[in-house]
Design a protein around this motif. Structure first.
Motif, PDB file in Angstrom:
ATOM      1  N   GLN A  20       1.596   8.624 -24.048  1.00  0.00           N
ATOM      2  CA  GLN A  20       2.479   8.975 -25.157  1.00  0.00           C
ATOM      3  C   GLN A  20       1.657   8.974 -26.452  1.00  0.00           C
ATOM      4  O   GLN A  20       0.702   8.204 -26.577  1.00  0.00           O
ATOM      5  CB  GLN A  20       3.633   7.979 -25.306  1.00  0.00           C
ATOM      6  CG  GLN A  20       4.597   7.972 -24.140  1.00  0.00           C
ATOM      7  CD  GLN A  20       5.684   6.917 -24.292  1.00  0.00           C
ATOM      8  OE1 GLN A  20       5.475   5.877 -24.919  1.00  0.00           O
ATOM      9  NE2 GLN A  20       6.857   7.170 -23.722  1.00  0.00           N
ATOM     10  N   LEU A  21       2.064   9.817 -27.412  1.00  0.00           N
ATOM     11  CA  LEU A  21       1.393   9.884 -28.709  1.00  0.00           C
ATOM     12  C   LEU A  21       2.413   9.699 -29.811  1.00  0.00           C
ATOM     13  O   LEU A  21       3.468  10.345 -29.813  1.00  0.00           O
ATOM     14  CB  LEU A  21       0.682  11.229 -28.873  1.00  0.00           C
ATOM     15  CG  LEU A  21      -0.093  11.450 -30.179  1.00  0.00           C
ATOM     16  CD1 LEU A  21      -1.299  12.337 -29.932  1.00  0.00           C
ATOM     17  CD2 LEU A  21       0.785  12.098 -31.268  1.00  0.00           C
ATOM     18  N   LEU A  22       2.087   8.811 -30.755  1.00  0.00           N
ATOM     19  CA  LEU A  22       2.922   8.581 -31.927  1.00  0.00           C
ATOM     20  C   LEU A  22       2.100   8.831 -33.187  1.00  0.00           C
ATOM     21  O   LEU A  22       0.942   8.416 -33.278  1.00  0.00           O
ATOM     22  CB  LEU A  22       3.453   7.151 -31.970  1.00  0.00           C
ATOM     23  CG  LEU A  22       4.391   6.692 -30.845  1.00  0.00           C
ATOM     24  CD1 LEU A  22       3.596   6.208 -29.631  1.00  0.00           C
ATOM     25  CD2 LEU A  22       5.311   5.587 -31.345  1.00  0.00           C
ATOM     26  N   LEU A  23       2.718   9.508 -34.161  1.00  0.00           N
ATOM     27  CA  LEU A  23       2.164   9.633 -35.509  1.00  0.00           C
ATOM     28  C   LEU A  23       3.148   8.997 -36.469  1.00  0.00           C
ATOM     29  O   LEU A  23       4.354   9.293 -36.415  1.00  0.00           O
ATOM     30  CB  LEU A  23       1.949  11.092 -35.899  1.00  0.00           C
ATOM     31  CG  LEU A  23       0.721  11.827 -35.372  1.00  0.00           C
ATOM     32  CD1 LEU A  23       0.643  13.207 -36.012  1.00  0.00           C
ATOM     33  CD2 LEU A  23      -0.566  11.068 -35.625  1.00  0.00           C
ATOM     34  N   GLY A  44      -3.727  14.436 -45.195  1.00  0.00           N
ATOM     35  CA  GLY A  44      -3.371  13.030 -45.261  1.00  0.00           C
ATOM     36  C   GLY A  44      -4.035  12.265 -44.137  1.00  0.00           C
ATOM     37  O   GLY A  44      -4.601  12.848 -43.215  1.00  0.00           O
ATOM     38  N   GLU A  45      -3.951  10.951 -44.212  1.00  0.00           N
ATOM     39  CA  GLU A  45      -4.436  10.090 -43.130  1.00  0.00           C
ATOM     40  C   GLU A  45      -3.200   9.559 -42.404  1.00  0.00           C
ATOM     41  O   GLU A  45      -2.416   8.798 -42.966  1.00  0.00           O
ATOM     42  CB  GLU A  45      -5.285   8.940 -43.667  1.00  0.00           C
ATOM     43  CG  GLU A  45      -5.869   8.085 -42.554  1.00  0.00           C
ATOM     44  CD  GLU A  45      -6.755   6.957 -43.073  1.00  0.00           C
ATOM     45  OE1 GLU A  45      -7.269   6.183 -42.256  1.00  0.00           O
ATOM     46  OE2 GLU A  45      -6.922   6.849 -44.316  1.00  0.00           O
ATOM     47  N   TYR A  46      -3.031   9.973 -41.165  1.00  0.00           N
ATOM     48  CA  TYR A  46      -1.832   9.692 -40.394  1.00  0.00           C
ATOM     49  C   TYR A  46      -2.072   8.525 -39.433  1.00  0.00           C
ATOM     50  O   TYR A  46      -3.049   8.539 -38.660  1.00  0.00           O
ATOM     51  CB  TYR A  46      -1.418  10.924 -39.584  1.00  0.00           C
ATOM     52  CG  TYR A  46      -0.961  12.085 -40.420  1.00  0.00           C
ATOM     53  CD1 TYR A  46       0.395  12.391 -40.549  1.00  0.00           C
ATOM     54  CD2 TYR A  46      -1.880  12.892 -41.093  1.00  0.00           C
ATOM     55  CE1 TYR A  46       0.821  13.472 -41.312  1.00  0.00           C
ATOM     56  CE2 TYR A  46      -1.461  13.969 -41.867  1.00  0.00           C
ATOM     57  CZ  TYR A  46      -0.112  14.254 -41.971  1.00  0.00           C
ATOM     58  OH  TYR A  46       0.299  15.316 -42.737  1.00  0.00           O
ATOM     59  N   ARG A  47      -1.185   7.569 -39.477  1.00  0.00           N
ATOM     60  CA  ARG A  47      -1.264   6.482 -38.517  1.00  0.00           C
ATOM     61  C   ARG A  47      -1.073   7.038 -37.110  1.00  0.00           C
ATOM     62  O   ARG A  47      -0.151   7.814 -36.852  1.00  0.00           O
ATOM     63  CB  ARG A  47      -0.196   5.438 -38.815  1.00  0.00           C
ATOM     64  CG  ARG A  47      -0.232   4.240 -37.862  1.00  0.00           C
ATOM     65  CD  ARG A  47       0.780   3.194 -38.251  1.00  0.00           C
ATOM     66  NE  ARG A  47       0.811   2.111 -37.282  1.00  0.00           N
ATOM     67  CZ  ARG A  47       1.629   1.063 -37.360  1.00  0.00           C
ATOM     68  NH1 ARG A  47       2.461   0.962 -38.381  1.00  0.00           N
ATOM     69  NH2 ARG A  47       1.605   0.131 -36.439  1.00  0.00           N
ATOM     70  N   LEU A  48      -1.947   6.620 -36.188  1.00  0.00           N
ATOM     71  CA  LEU A  48      -1.971   7.177 -34.837  1.00  0.00           C
ATOM     72  C   LEU A  48      -1.901   6.056 -33.804  1.00  0.00           C
ATOM     73  O   LEU A  48      -2.588   5.036 -33.930  1.00  0.00           O
ATOM     74  CB  LEU A  48      -3.266   7.978 -34.632  1.00  0.00           C
ATOM     75  CG  LEU A  48      -3.564   8.469 -33.218  1.00  0.00           C
ATOM     76  CD1 LEU A  48      -2.564   9.546 -32.792  1.00  0.00           C
ATOM     77  CD2 LEU A  48      -4.994   9.016 -33.138  1.00  0.00           C
TER      78      LEU A  48
END
Length: 238
Positions: free
Chosen positions: A163-166, A193-197
């Motif tokens: 699974q992938l979350l941003l 932007g810098e996206y939390r991953l």
């Protein structure tokens, strides 16, 4: 310099190639054919791929931080800030991605430069955590730095589930125990932007383990997301 993400749900069909930008000169996913052909295939055996092209409406995610200013040359640090922080957990008879927050302390922690693990022998353990051979989960955390506005198709190709979350939003759901590696994708529109991953991965008791994180920008060729746009979380000391 690599840019913005945009992905959409995937239709079921065979995938021919996912190229590794760390082995090629074109790392931005823009589909330059001269350099793209130098990368090796990284998505053989997938049963799903991206859908519908430009008629698919991309989801929009907003970053909470501006993009990082990346220096032209390395910082000189022995261990730089790039990569993802990984935490491994033993899970009894894993059948789906677990709630990692309920699993207590990880059995191992390590850093990966990116996610490009191609049908490795599961008995050897996950690279960086040789004790993780079956029935385990790994949580990869950090951020992805987007410097150019665009649509990105984000893809997970894995055996077993992933699974992938941003920004704490689940965007790519490739969960479950798979008989072979399966790919799932999502089309996203991302501004700089810098996206939390966060990427979650499980391995049950099959003979092979596969985990790839790839993207394509504005309908270009799909490539493994390169190390230089991935950053470890500040908590790891990076």
């Amino acid at each position: 310099m690599v840019s913005v993400l945009a992905l959409a749900g995937c239709a079921k069909k065979q995938v021919d190639e996912t190229q590794n930008p760390d082995a090629a000169t074109d790392a931005d996913g823009s589909g330059d054919s001269d350099s793209a052909t130098t990368g090796s295939s990284r998505a053989r055996g997938s049963t799903a791929t991206r859908s519908g092209g430009r008629n698919t409406k991309a989801r929009k995610v907003t970053a909470k931080k501006p993009p990082r200013v990346v220096p032209d040359e390395g910082s000189g640090e022995e261990e730089g800030p790039n990569g993802l922080f990984a935490e491994g957990f033993a899970v009894a008879a894993v059948s789906a991605v677990p709630d990692f927050s309920s699993l207590g302390e990880p059995s191992s922690s390590f850093v990966v430069p990116n996610l490009d693990f191609d049908e490795d022998d599961a008995a050897n353990g996950f690279p960086g955590a040789s004790e993780l051979t079956s029935n385990y989960g790994i949580r990869f955390s950090g951020s992805i730095n987007i410097t150019e506005e665009a649509e990105y198709e984000l893809c997970l190709h894995s055996d077993d589930g992933s699974q992938l979350l941003l920004e704490d939003t689940l965007l790519v759901d490739n969960d479950g125990v798979h008989e072979e590696a399966v790919e799932a994708c999502e089309l996203l529109y991302l501004a700089p932007g810098e996206y939390r991953l966060e990427i979650r991965y499980i391995q049950a008791d099959g003979p092979l383990m596969t985990m790839h994180f790839a993207w394509a920008m504005n309908g270009g060729d799909k490539v493994i997301v390169p190390t230089e746009v991935l950053f470890k979380p500040d908590a790891t000391g990076a």
